[in-house]
Structures are given as structure tokens and as C-alpha cells.
Design a protein around this motif. Structure first.
Motif, PDB file in Angstrom:
ATOM      1  N   CYS A   1      11.692  38.920  16.540  1.00  0.00           N
ATOM      2  CA  CYS A   1      10.682  40.458  16.638  1.00  0.00           C
ATOM      3  C   CYS A   1      10.313  40.924  17.474  1.00  0.00           C
ATOM      4  CB  CYS A   1       8.985  39.963  16.539  1.00  0.00           C
ATOM      5  SG  CYS A   1       8.572  39.553  15.040  1.00  0.00           S
ATOM      6  N   ARG A   2      11.379  40.435  18.710  1.00  0.00           N
ATOM      7  CA  ARG A   2      11.410  40.503  20.016  1.00  0.00           C
ATOM      8  C   ARG A   2      12.921  41.545  20.055  1.00  0.00           C
ATOM      9  NH1 ARG A   2       9.950  35.493  21.659  1.00  0.00           N
ATOM     10  NH2 ARG A   2      12.004  34.292  21.458  1.00  0.00           N
ATOM     11  N   MET A   3      13.507  41.176  18.998  1.00  0.00           N
ATOM     12  CA  MET A   3      14.845  41.890  18.977  1.00  0.00           C
ATOM     13  C   MET A   3      14.346  43.474  18.437  1.00  0.00           C
ATOM     14  SD  MET A   3      17.544  39.106  17.298  1.00  0.00           S
ATOM     15  CE  MET A   3      19.246  40.688  17.235  1.00  0.00           C
ATOM     16  N   GLN A   4      13.481  43.411  17.634  1.00  0.00           N
ATOM     17  CA  GLN A   4      13.232  44.626  16.463  1.00  0.00           C
ATOM     18  C   GLN A   4      11.984  45.482  17.994  1.00  0.00           C
ATOM     19  OE1 GLN A   4      10.891  43.980  13.565  1.00  0.00           O
ATOM     20  NE2 GLN A   4      10.954  45.856  12.310  1.00  0.00           N
ATOM     21  N   GLU A   5      11.708  44.750  18.321  1.00  0.00           N
ATOM     22  CA  GLU A   5      10.950  45.751  19.620  1.00  0.00           C
ATOM     23  C   GLU A   5      11.313  46.249  20.081  1.00  0.00           C
ATOM     24  OE1 GLU A   5       8.170  42.653  20.989  1.00  0.00           O
ATOM     25  OE2 GLU A   5       6.914  42.551  19.352  1.00  0.00           O
ATOM     26  N   CYS A   6      12.798  45.833  20.427  1.00  0.00           N
ATOM     27  CA  CYS A   6      13.769  46.135  20.658  1.00  0.00           C
ATOM     28  C   CYS A   6      13.434  48.100  21.112  1.00  0.00           C
ATOM     29  CB  CYS A   6      14.662  45.920  21.312  1.00  0.00           C
ATOM     30  SG  CYS A   6      14.633  44.150  22.458  1.00  0.00           S
ATOM     31  N   HIS A   7      13.765  47.866  19.705  1.00  0.00           N
ATOM     32  CA  HIS A   7      14.208  49.108  18.986  1.00  0.00           C
ATOM     33  C   HIS A   7      13.101  50.315  18.232  1.00  0.00           C
ATOM     34  CE1 HIS A   7      18.443  47.721  19.258  1.00  0.00           C
ATOM     35  NE2 HIS A   7      17.690  46.258  18.507  1.00  0.00           N
ATOM     36  N   THR A   8      11.506  49.670  18.820  1.00  0.00           N
ATOM     37  CA  THR A   8      10.808  50.496  17.889  1.00  0.00           C
ATOM     38  C   THR A   8       9.567  49.880  18.803  1.00  0.00           C
ATOM     39  OG1 THR A   8      11.294  49.427  15.329  1.00  0.00           O
ATOM     40  CG2 THR A   8       8.840  50.168  16.064  1.00  0.00           C
ATOM     41  N   GLU A   9       8.770  51.480  18.873  1.00  0.00           N
ATOM     42  CA  GLU A   9       7.893  52.198  19.940  1.00  0.00           C
ATOM     43  C   GLU A   9       6.873  52.261  19.279  1.00  0.00           C
ATOM     44  OE1 GLU A   9       5.744  51.575  23.157  1.00  0.00           O
ATOM     45  OE2 GLU A   9       7.898  50.398  22.997  1.00  0.00           O
ATOM     46  N   LEU A  10       5.355  52.361  19.382  1.00  0.00           N
ATOM     47  CA  LEU A  10       4.892  52.731  18.000  1.00  0.00           C
ATOM     48  C   LEU A  10       4.276  54.159  18.754  1.00  0.00           C
ATOM     49  CD1 LEU A  10       2.900  49.928  16.723  1.00  0.00           C
ATOM     50  CD2 LEU A  10       4.395  50.801  15.175  1.00  0.00           C
TER      51      LEU A  10
ATOM     52  N   SER B   1       2.668  45.122  27.430  1.00  0.00           N
ATOM     53  CA  SER B   1       3.893  45.939  27.679  1.00  0.00           C
ATOM     54  C   SER B   1       2.772  47.321  28.172  1.00  0.00           C
ATOM     55  CB  SER B   1       4.605  46.446  26.819  1.00  0.00           C
ATOM     56  OG  SER B   1       3.932  46.641  25.883  1.00  0.00           O
ATOM     57  N   ARG B   2       3.373  47.993  29.206  1.00  0.00           N
ATOM     58  CA  ARG B   2       2.598  49.268  29.456  1.00  0.00           C
ATOM     59  C   ARG B   2       2.220  50.260  28.880  1.00  0.00           C
ATOM     60  NH1 ARG B   2       7.102  48.837  33.046  1.00  0.00           N
ATOM     61  NH2 ARG B   2       6.184  48.658  35.908  1.00  0.00           N
ATOM     62  N   SER B   3       3.118  50.163  27.507  1.00  0.00           N
ATOM     63  CA  SER B   3       3.015  51.169  26.481  1.00  0.00           C
ATOM     64  C   SER B   3       1.350  50.588  25.720  1.00  0.00           C
ATOM     65  CB  SER B   3       3.747  51.368  25.275  1.00  0.00           C
ATOM     66  OG  SER B   3       3.266  51.390  24.035  1.00  0.00           O
ATOM     67  N   TRP B   4       1.237  49.233  25.363  1.00  0.00           N
ATOM     68  CA  TRP B   4       0.242  49.163  25.226  1.00  0.00           C
ATOM     69  C   TRP B   4      -1.361  48.477  25.927  1.00  0.00           C
ATOM     70  CZ3 TRP B   4       0.444  43.874  20.894  1.00  0.00           C
ATOM     71  CH2 TRP B   4       1.895  44.414  19.885  1.00  0.00           C
ATOM     72  N   ASN B   5      -0.860  48.747  26.752  1.00  0.00           N
ATOM     73  CA  ASN B   5      -1.591  48.361  28.136  1.00  0.00           C
ATOM     74  C   ASN B   5      -2.303  49.627  28.594  1.00  0.00           C
ATOM     75  OD1 ASN B   5      -2.887  49.423  30.986  1.00  0.00           O
ATOM     76  ND2 ASN B   5      -2.511  47.022  31.011  1.00  0.00           N
ATOM     77  N   ALA B   6      -2.279  51.215  27.791  1.00  0.00           N
ATOM     78  CA  ALA B   6      -2.410  52.245  28.072  1.00  0.00           C
ATOM     79  C   ALA B   6      -3.428  51.881  26.822  1.00  0.00           C
ATOM     80  CB  ALA B   6      -1.272  53.193  28.123  1.00  0.00           C
ATOM     81  N   ALA B   7      -2.833  52.197  25.420  1.00  0.00           N
ATOM     82  CA  ALA B   7      -3.608  52.142  24.370  1.00  0.00           C
ATOM     83  C   ALA B   7      -5.371  51.210  25.097  1.00  0.00           C
ATOM     84  CB  ALA B   7      -2.508  51.766  23.481  1.00  0.00           C
ATOM     85  N   ALA B   8      -4.936  50.128  25.461  1.00  0.00           N
ATOM     86  CA  ALA B   8      -5.876  49.888  25.295  1.00  0.00           C
ATOM     87  C   ALA B   8      -6.884  50.255  25.470  1.00  0.00           C
ATOM     88  CB  ALA B   8      -5.483  47.761  25.681  1.00  0.00           C
ATOM     89  N   CYS B   9      -6.406  51.097  27.076  1.00  0.00           N
ATOM     90  CA  CYS B   9      -7.870  51.028  28.101  1.00  0.00           C
ATOM     91  C   CYS B   9      -8.388  52.607  27.656  1.00  0.00           C
ATOM     92  CB  CYS B   9      -6.722  51.191  29.372  1.00  0.00           C
ATOM     93  SG  CYS B   9      -6.588  50.093  30.071  1.00  0.00           S
TER      94      CYS B   9
END
Length: 294
Positions: free
Chosen positions: A109-118, A142-150
Motif C-alpha cells: 500500500c505504501r508503494m501504491q500511495e507513491c503513485h496515487t493521490e485522491l 498526510s497534508r492532503s488528508w489533513n486538508a480534507a479532514a478539516c
């Protein structure tokens, strides 16, 4: 069917173990059952407990939290201390295989996350399905998840679901649906995460983090989702759902003797052991701008 078997089935471990937010508590309760009640149970119920223990290990690779891994460790320790030799060996082997599979899946999953950004829209829609604890945990990824969670609307919905109904049911409906005109502008100007935090601090934090309770409406012990009965048997929800929080120890007591004390309210001291344990995360322990590297 014996009364104990019937009560055990009511406790709903088979379904709870498949849900990430209930998995740690289910493992903790199974661990307590093994240590404190297993030898007092009839053979057919011992078999059910053993099968659920194995199921918890098989499901571990699907879980994504440190709490889940810690809970599984606690459960295997109880299995090793309680089960007869043959069953103990089977449980230990299943746990070890689950840990290997969990580590492999995490690496993939960590390897996949390097190439995928929702996208933010997808993240916000997904996070709208989370309970409070899971949403706060997601903000640390992550920063992206942080922004969405806010996202302000997410916290407005949580506030309405958990707190607004305490004051006025129509107010809760307005908050959930979004008011029009000037009222809507006023709602948009509110920092609902901070409003939730203040309300959370003012209320009993223990009651806001429990996963178990006795639903007076269903007349049974249930799993809680967002402080509400998750049994699906309540029908039309009453304005104030009558839930009495219960500790893992009280659940084991119920299994053994069907204690009638389930309907009584608990003092704070009665709940201390349940909510001060390791599996309850402190929602506001970390600043929002802290996150774990992806």
C-alpha cells in the motif's frame, strides 16, 4: 440454545471484527472472555469464542491502525495463557501468518500511495462516512488528508449529529442540511471543528469515545456508531436515544450471568477501567498540523 450462547450471539463479534473502528474493542473483549470466562463456559460456546478468535487474526491484515495490531497482540497473549495446547498452537500460527500478511500488505500500500493521490472531493466524501476518532486519525496521515479532514462541513455534520440534538432537534436538522440565506452564511463562518472541540471538552469525553452501550430502546447491549445504537433495530430514532455506556468488563459480566445491572446508569468510577485503557485514543492529543509521512 443456552442463555449464555444466546447472549454471546447478541454481542455481535462476527460483524464487529470486520469494522476497523470496532475491531480493537472486539479483540479486547474476546481477550477478557478468554482470561476471565472461558473455562466457565459450555463447550459449544468455547468453540464459538475460539472461532471468533481465529477470525480476528484472519481479519488483521485488513485493518489499518496501530490499535488493531496492539489489540490482536493482547488477544493472542490471552489465547496462549488460556486455550488448551492444540487450540493454542492453531491460534498462535494464525496470528503469526496474519502479522506477516499485514506487513506485506502495508508495504504494498505504501508503494501504491507513491503513485496515487485522491482528489480532495473524493477524500471529503469518504471521510464523511467516518466516526470522530477515525476522522481525527485520518488528519494525521498526510497534508492532503489533513486538508480534507478539516473540511468545515464534515465537522458541522458531526456537531449536529452528536451535540445539536441535545438542545433542539430542528436545530440539528438545520445544521445537517445547511440553512439558507443569512443563517447559512453564519454557519459557514463558524469553525465547526473548534466548536466540536469545545463541546467535546464540556461533555464527558468518556461517553463520547465508548464503543459499547446498553440500548434501552432495543433492550440489549449494542455496538455504538457516533454515540448511537448500531443494531439497526431501533426503528424511528427517538429524540434522545437512551444509551447507557458499558465497559468491556461489564460485557463479560453480562455474558456470564446476564446481569440485570445493564439497565442502570454507571458512575464515572465504574467506567474508569473501560475508558482509561490503551485502546481509547485521545482525540485532541496532537495538533492538527502534525501528520505522519505517507
Amino acid at each position: 440454545m443456552s442463555d449464555q450462547v444466546e447472549r454471546y450471539q447478541i454481542l455481535g463479534y462476527k460483524e464487529a471484527l470486520t469494522r476497523t473502528h470496532h475491531y480493537p474493542v472486539a479483540c479486547k473483549e474476546l481477550s477478557l472472555i478468554l482470561r476471565e470466562a472461558y473455562n466457565k463456559l459450555p463447550k459449544n460456546l468455547q468453540s464459538l469464542v475460539f472461532q471468533d478468535t481465529l477470525s480476528s487474526f484472519k481479519l488483521l491484515p485488513q485493518m489499518w491502525t496501530d490499535n488493531a495490531v496492539s489489540a490482536a497482540h493482547l488477544l493472542v497473549q490471552s489465547a496462549e495463557a488460556t486455550l488448551p495446547k492444540q487450540k493454542k498452537n492453531v491460534a498462535t500460527k494464525e496470528f503469526k501468518q496474519a502479522m506477516v500478511a499485514s506487513k506485506r500488505r502495508g508495504k504494498a500500500c505504501r508503494m501504491q500511495e507513491c503513485h496515487t493521490e485522491l482528489t480532495q472531493d473524493v477524500l471529503v466524501d469518504t471521510f464523511s462516512l467516518l466516526d470522530t476518532r477515525s476522522l481525527v486519525s485520518a488528519s494525521l496521515v498526510s497534508r492532503s488528508w489533513n486538508a480534507a479532514a478539516c473540511n468545515n462541513h464534515l465537522w458541522q455534520s458531526l456537531y449536529a449529529t452528536i451535540f445539536a440534538s441535545d438542545h433542539n432537534s430542528s436545530n440539528a436538522k438545520d445544521l445537517l442540511n445547511g440553512r439558507r440565506g443569512e443563517d447559512n452564511k453564519e454557519n459557514n463562518s463558524v469553525d465547526w471543528r473548534e466548536a466540536f472541540k469545545r463541546a467535546y471538552t464540556d461533555n464527558s469525553s468518556k461517553r463520547l469515545t465508548t464503543s459499547r452501550g446498553y440500548c434501552l430502546y432495543c433492550d440489549m447491549i449494542v455496538w455504538l456508531d457516533g454515540l448511537k445504537c448500531g443494531s439497526g433495530k431501533c426503528g424511528p430514532q427517538p429524540k434522545m436515544q437512551p444509551i447507557v455506556p458499558k465497559s468491556s468488563e461489564q460485557v463479560v459480566e453480562y455474558l456470564l450471568d446476564g446481569s440485570s445491572s445493564m439497565m442502570s446508569s454507571d458512575s464515572d468510577s465504574d467506567l474508569d477501567d473501560c475508558f482509561d485503557e490503551w485502546y481509547i485514543p485521545k482525540l485532541w492529543a496532537h495538533p492538527l498540523n502534525q501528520y505522519r509521512p505517507g
